[in-house]
Design a protein around this motif. Structure first.
Motif, PDB file in Angstrom:
ATOM      1  N   TYR A  47       0.857  -1.195   0.000  1.00 34.24           N
ATOM      2  CA  TYR A  47       0.000   0.000   0.000  1.00 34.24           C
ATOM      3  C   TYR A  47       0.885   1.234   0.000  1.00 34.24           C
ATOM      4  O   TYR A  47       1.831   1.341   0.794  1.00 34.24           O
ATOM      5  N   PHE A  48       0.571   2.156  -0.907  1.00 30.41           N
ATOM      6  CA  PHE A  48       1.362   3.366  -1.073  1.00 30.41           C
ATOM      7  C   PHE A  48       0.480   4.598  -0.923  1.00 30.41           C
ATOM      8  O   PHE A  48      -0.645   4.627  -1.435  1.00 30.41           O
ATOM      9  N   CYS A  49       1.024   5.623  -0.271  1.00 31.87           N
ATOM     10  CA  CYS A  49       0.375   6.918  -0.332  1.00 31.87           C
ATOM     11  C   CYS A  49       1.055   7.732  -1.427  1.00 31.87           C
ATOM     12  O   CYS A  49       2.226   7.524  -1.737  1.00 31.87           O
ATOM     13  N   ALA A  50       0.312   8.621  -2.030  1.00 32.87           N
ATOM     14  CA  ALA A  50       0.840   9.485  -3.085  1.00 32.87           C
ATOM     15  C   ALA A  50       0.310  10.887  -2.862  1.00 32.87           C
ATOM     16  O   ALA A  50      -0.896  11.080  -2.687  1.00 32.87           O
ATOM     17  N   THR A  51       1.214  11.854  -2.856  1.00 30.28           N
ATOM     18  CA  THR A  51       0.808  13.232  -2.603  1.00 30.28           C
ATOM     19  C   THR A  51       0.968  14.084  -3.855  1.00 30.28           C
ATOM     20  O   THR A  51       1.926  13.939  -4.614  1.00 30.28           O
ATOM     21  N   GLU A  52      -0.023  14.939  -4.065  1.00 34.42           N
ATOM     22  CA  GLU A  52       0.035  15.897  -5.156  1.00 34.42           C
ATOM     23  C   GLU A  52       0.529  17.212  -4.571  1.00 34.42           C
ATOM     24  O   GLU A  52      -0.098  17.799  -3.699  1.00 34.42           O
ATOM     25  N   VAL A  53       1.675  17.632  -5.037  1.00 31.05           N
ATOM     26  CA  VAL A  53       2.328  18.820  -4.490  1.00 31.05           C
ATOM     27  C   VAL A  53       1.821  20.067  -5.210  1.00 31.05           C
ATOM     28  O   VAL A  53       1.795  20.089  -6.429  1.00 31.05           O
ATOM     29  N   PRO A  54       1.393  21.090  -4.481  1.00 32.76           N
ATOM     30  CA  PRO A  54       0.863  22.291  -5.133  1.00 32.76           C
ATOM     31  C   PRO A  54       1.962  23.188  -5.685  1.00 32.76           C
ATOM     32  O   PRO A  54       2.131  24.311  -5.262  1.00 32.76           O
ATOM     33  N   SER A  55       2.704  22.655  -6.618  1.00 36.53           N
ATOM     34  CA  SER A  55       3.772  23.456  -7.204  1.00 36.53           C
ATOM     35  C   SER A  55       3.478  23.607  -8.687  1.00 36.53           C
ATOM     36  O   SER A  55       2.406  23.262  -9.152  1.00 36.53           O
ATOM     37  N   GLY A  56       4.450  24.048  -9.437  1.00 38.17           N
ATOM     38  CA  GLY A  56       4.249  24.210 -10.859  1.00 38.17           C
ATOM     39  C   GLY A  56       4.447  22.943 -11.656  1.00 38.17           C
ATOM     40  O   GLY A  56       4.552  22.997 -12.872  1.00 38.17           O
ATOM     41  N   THR A  57       4.502  21.802 -10.983  1.00 39.25           N
ATOM     42  CA  THR A  57       4.686  20.543 -11.699  1.00 39.25           C
ATOM     43  C   THR A  57       3.422  19.712 -11.620  1.00 39.25           C
ATOM     44  O   THR A  57       2.481  20.043 -10.924  1.00 39.25           O
ATOM     45  N   TYR A  58       3.426  18.631 -12.359  1.00 43.57           N
ATOM     46  CA  TYR A  58       2.331  17.667 -12.331  1.00 43.57           C
ATOM     47  C   TYR A  58       2.759  16.415 -11.576  1.00 43.57           C
ATOM     48  O   TYR A  58       2.204  15.361 -11.740  1.00 43.57           O
ATOM     49  N   LYS A  59       3.727  16.598 -10.704  1.00 43.52           N
ATOM     50  CA  LYS A  59       4.353  15.456 -10.067  1.00 43.52           C
ATOM     51  C   LYS A  59       3.518  14.913  -8.919  1.00 43.52           C
ATOM     52  O   LYS A  59       2.995  15.672  -8.106  1.00 43.52           O
TER      53      LYS A  59
END
Lengths: 112, 116
Positions: free
Chosen positions: A87-99
């Protein structure tokens, strides 16, 4: 380098028990998602929680998010052998990337 | 098909060889991601496409890595002059909307690359 750290790294429980795994991250986020990965089905999206939400439910899954502590937890109730996976968590970073930044994962084993 | 497909599923390359990995996203999905997953680790972001435009390639580890999606559907990840540290599973994911934020990604089964 990865941002999220899951805890514990591995977990072994009996069928019917609850499983709790935690994710910590380092920077502010837009949202956090949990994914499951097993050899049979690859990576599968489980649930998404937004940064302004504190708790979310989906079937036997319960996710909490504490942005002040930069942490999230995933609870699987009444576990089944079929829940055996990483099980993995994944975070969407509020930066200028789509990472999306994935954590290191918790390997869950549910014993029948 | 119903899901994201990747080919080949397994690839063994000799050090220095070039490889090309293919991803067929779900039909109609605008967003496409490539990730690299080392053994025992979580996926690491490589690059992102919106239709045919590569909007983010900040995760590509070196200039030996190149990705394209010329017609906005199928994508290819190319690795030139492979090194042993390139050995990993390469995952492709697609998402329906043009704004991938806060949206579910659908992952393919991955290509396991082994560089000898």
């Amino acid at each position: 380098s990865q941002q999220g750290e899951e805890d514990p790294q591995a977990l072994s429980i009996q069928e019917g028990e609850n499983a709790t795994m935690n994710c910590s991250y380092k920077t502010s986020i837009n949202n956090l998602q949990w994914y499951r990965q097993n050899s049979g089905r690859g990576l599968v999206h489980l649930i998404l929680i937004r940064s302004n939400e504190r708790e979310k439910h989906s079937g036997r899954l319960r996710v909490t998010l504490d942005t002040s502590k930069k942490s999230s937890s995933l609870l699987i109730t009444a576990s089944r052998a079929a829940d055996t996976a990483s099980y993995f968590c994944a975070t969407e970073v509020p930066s200028g990337t789509y990472k999306y930044i994935f954590g290191t994962g918790t390997r869950l084993k549910v014993l029948a | 098909g119903a899901g994201v497909s990747q080919s080949p599923r397994y690839k063994v390359a000799k050090r220095g060889q070039d490889v090309a990995l293919r991803c067929d996203p779900i039909s109609g999905h605008v967003s496409l991601f490539w990730y690299q997953q080392a053994l025992g680790q979580g996926p690491e972001f490589l690059t992102y496409f919106q239709n045919e435009a590569q909007l983010d390639k900040s995760g590509l580890p070196s200039d030996r890595f190149f990705a394209e999606r010329p017609e906005g559907s199928v994508s290819t990840l190319k690795i030139q002059r492979t090194q042993q540290e390139d050995s990993a599973v390469y995952l492709c994911a697609s998402s329906l909307v043009s704004t991938p934020r806060s949206n579910e990604q659908f992952f393919g089964p991955g290509t396991r690359l082994t560089v000898l």
